[in-house]
Scaffold this active site. Structure first.
Site, PDB file in Angstrom:
ATOM      1  N   GLU A 139       1.215   7.027   7.162  1.00  0.00           N
ATOM      2  CA  GLU A 139       2.362   6.532   6.375  1.00  0.00           C
ATOM      3  C   GLU A 139       2.243   6.976   4.923  1.00  0.00           C
ATOM      4  OE1 GLU A 139       3.389   2.383   6.767  1.00  0.00           O
ATOM      5  OE2 GLU A 139       2.521   2.284   8.761  1.00  0.00           O
ATOM      6  N   SER A 195       0.834  -1.213   0.000  1.00  0.00           N
ATOM      7  CA  SER A 195       0.000   0.000   0.000  1.00  0.00           C
ATOM      8  C   SER A 195       0.870   1.265   0.000  1.00  0.00           C
ATOM      9  CB  SER A 195      -0.976   0.009   1.178  1.00  0.00           C
ATOM     10  OG  SER A 195      -0.318   0.256   2.391  1.00  0.00           O
ATOM     11  N   ASN A 196       2.023   1.207   0.626  1.00  0.00           N
ATOM     12  CA  ASN A 196       2.933   2.370   0.565  1.00  0.00           C
ATOM     13  C   ASN A 196       3.495   2.549  -0.844  1.00  0.00           C
ATOM     14  OD1 ASN A 196       3.417   3.866   3.207  1.00  0.00           O
ATOM     15  ND2 ASN A 196       3.449   1.730   3.887  1.00  0.00           N
ATOM     16  N   ASN A 243      13.346   4.366   5.011  1.00  0.00           N
ATOM     17  CA  ASN A 243      12.442   3.324   5.496  1.00  0.00           C
ATOM     18  C   ASN A 243      11.223   3.969   6.147  1.00  0.00           C
ATOM     19  OD1 ASN A 243      11.582   0.665   6.375  1.00  0.00           O
ATOM     20  ND2 ASN A 243      12.316   1.204   8.427  1.00  0.00           N
ATOM     21  N   HIS A 259       8.456   3.345   9.044  1.00  0.00           N
ATOM     22  CA  HIS A 259       8.235   2.483  10.205  1.00  0.00           C
ATOM     23  C   HIS A 259       6.940   2.912  10.908  1.00  0.00           C
ATOM     24  CE1 HIS A 259       9.270  -0.284  13.408  1.00  0.00           C
ATOM     25  NE2 HIS A 259       8.858   0.649  14.249  1.00  0.00           N
TER      26      HIS A 259
HETATM   27  C1  GAR Z   1       3.610  -0.709   6.903  1.00  0.00           C
HETATM   28  O1  GAR Z   1       2.828  -0.445   8.030  1.00  0.00           O
HETATM   29  C2  GAR Z   1       5.072  -0.371   7.199  1.00  0.00           C
HETATM   30  O2  GAR Z   1       5.236   0.741   8.034  1.00  0.00           O
HETATM   31  C3  GAR Z   1       5.533  -1.615   7.894  1.00  0.00           C
HETATM   32  O3  GAR Z   1       4.897  -2.666   7.208  1.00  0.00           O
HETATM   33  C4  GAR Z   1       3.680  -2.203   6.629  1.00  0.00           C
HETATM   34  C5  GAR Z   1       3.713  -2.521   5.156  1.00  0.00           C
HETATM   35  O4  GAR Z   1       2.523  -2.168   4.520  1.00  0.00           O
HETATM   36  N1  GAR Z   1       6.950  -1.710   7.897  1.00  0.00           N
HETATM   37  C6  GAR Z   1       7.665  -2.199   8.902  1.00  0.00           C
HETATM   38  O5  GAR Z   1       7.161  -2.647   9.904  1.00  0.00           O
HETATM   39  C7  GAR Z   1       9.161  -2.191   8.690  1.00  0.00           C
HETATM   40  N2  GAR Z   1       9.838  -2.342   9.942  1.00  0.00           N
HETATM   41  P1  GAR Z   1       2.429  -2.044   2.947  1.00  0.00           P
HETATM   42  O6  GAR Z   1       3.066  -3.304   2.349  1.00  0.00           O
HETATM   43  O7  GAR Z   1       0.959  -2.002   2.673  1.00  0.00           O
HETATM   44  O8  GAR Z   1       3.143  -0.804   2.504  1.00  0.00           O
END
Ligand code: GAR
Length: 209
Positions: A181, A15-16, A109, A111
């Site tokens: 995020e 999603s990011n 990154n 977080h």
């Molecule tokens: C997000 O919440 C990101 O911040 C986290 O994983 C998720 C991925 O979502 N990342 C971590 O925890 C890294 N330490 P996404 O695949 O939908 O972007």
């Protein structure tokens, strides 16, 4: 001025990655995604990239079981695709120090907490929110930071908070933080692309002009 070339590293939902793509499509970031790398073969994010016609690549234990060959291959593709910035967008592997050294202050990154709270080894994905809820903090949020040799310890670029309400659930908190995020990651990339981040040791300042 031609924009920066970004490599987005993912492991799952993506999603990011979608938020970055949307921001680029809206013309907010002076750059383009040159490559998406996933360490998981079945990551949904790989499909998102493919649909958008973005080059994507699985680089993991299945096709590169030797860790050092995997690192060399990663370095090689980053070079081949002329990558200026690596964005870890839900990437669950540790980036090897050889890559960190070569791309010092060029790896970001996202977080899902306000670092240094609820960060470091073992804190990733929804586990972070579980710990937040267990601890009873009233404020949490998300952080974009540069990546150094340790876990979640590099210079902080942007943080934004969300309130933890009394009836908060894992689902509601994850949703709230994810929305944040999706704002701050594209914002940080935009600033980087415009050369507006000044890094002094571990302090990151923004050029306001
Ligand atoms: C997000 O919440 C990101 O911040 C986290 O994983 C998720 C991925 O979502 N990342 C971590 O925890 C890294 N330490 P996404 O695949 O939908 O972007």
């Amino acid at each position: 001025m031609s924009g920066i070339r970004i490599a987005v590293f993912i492991s799952g939902r993506g999603s990011n990655l979608e938020a970055i793509i949307d921001s680029i499509d809206r013309g907010q970031i002076n750059g383009e995604i040159g490559l998406v790398i996933s360490d998981r073969y079945k990551a949904r994010g790989l499909k998102i990239a493919q649909k958008k016609g973005i080059e994507s690549l699985y680089l993991g234990k299945k096709n590169y079981s030797d860790k050092y060959k995997r690192i060399d291959k990663t370095l090689q593709v980053l070079d081949d695709y002329n990558i200026d910035l690596i964005v870890l967008a839900g990437y669950m592997s540790i980036v090897n120090e050889k890559i960190v050294k070569k791309y010092r202050n060029k790896i970001m990154n996202i977080h899902p907490s306000l670092i240094p709270a609820f960060s470091g080894k073992g804190y990733y994905g929804s586990l972070v929110h579980e710990e937040v809820l267990k601890y009873g903090v009233k404020i949490t949020g998300a952080t974009v930071h540069f990546v150094d040799e340790n876990t979640d310890t590099g210079p902080i670029i942007i943080q934004r908070e969300v309130k933890v309400s009394d009836n908060e659930t894992l689902e509601s908190l994850s949703k709230k933080v994810l929305e944040i995020e999706h704002q701050i990651l594209p914002e940080a990339i935009k600033l980087f692309a415009e050369n507006k981040l000044i890094i002094e040791g571990r302090i990151v300042k923004r050029l306001t002009i």
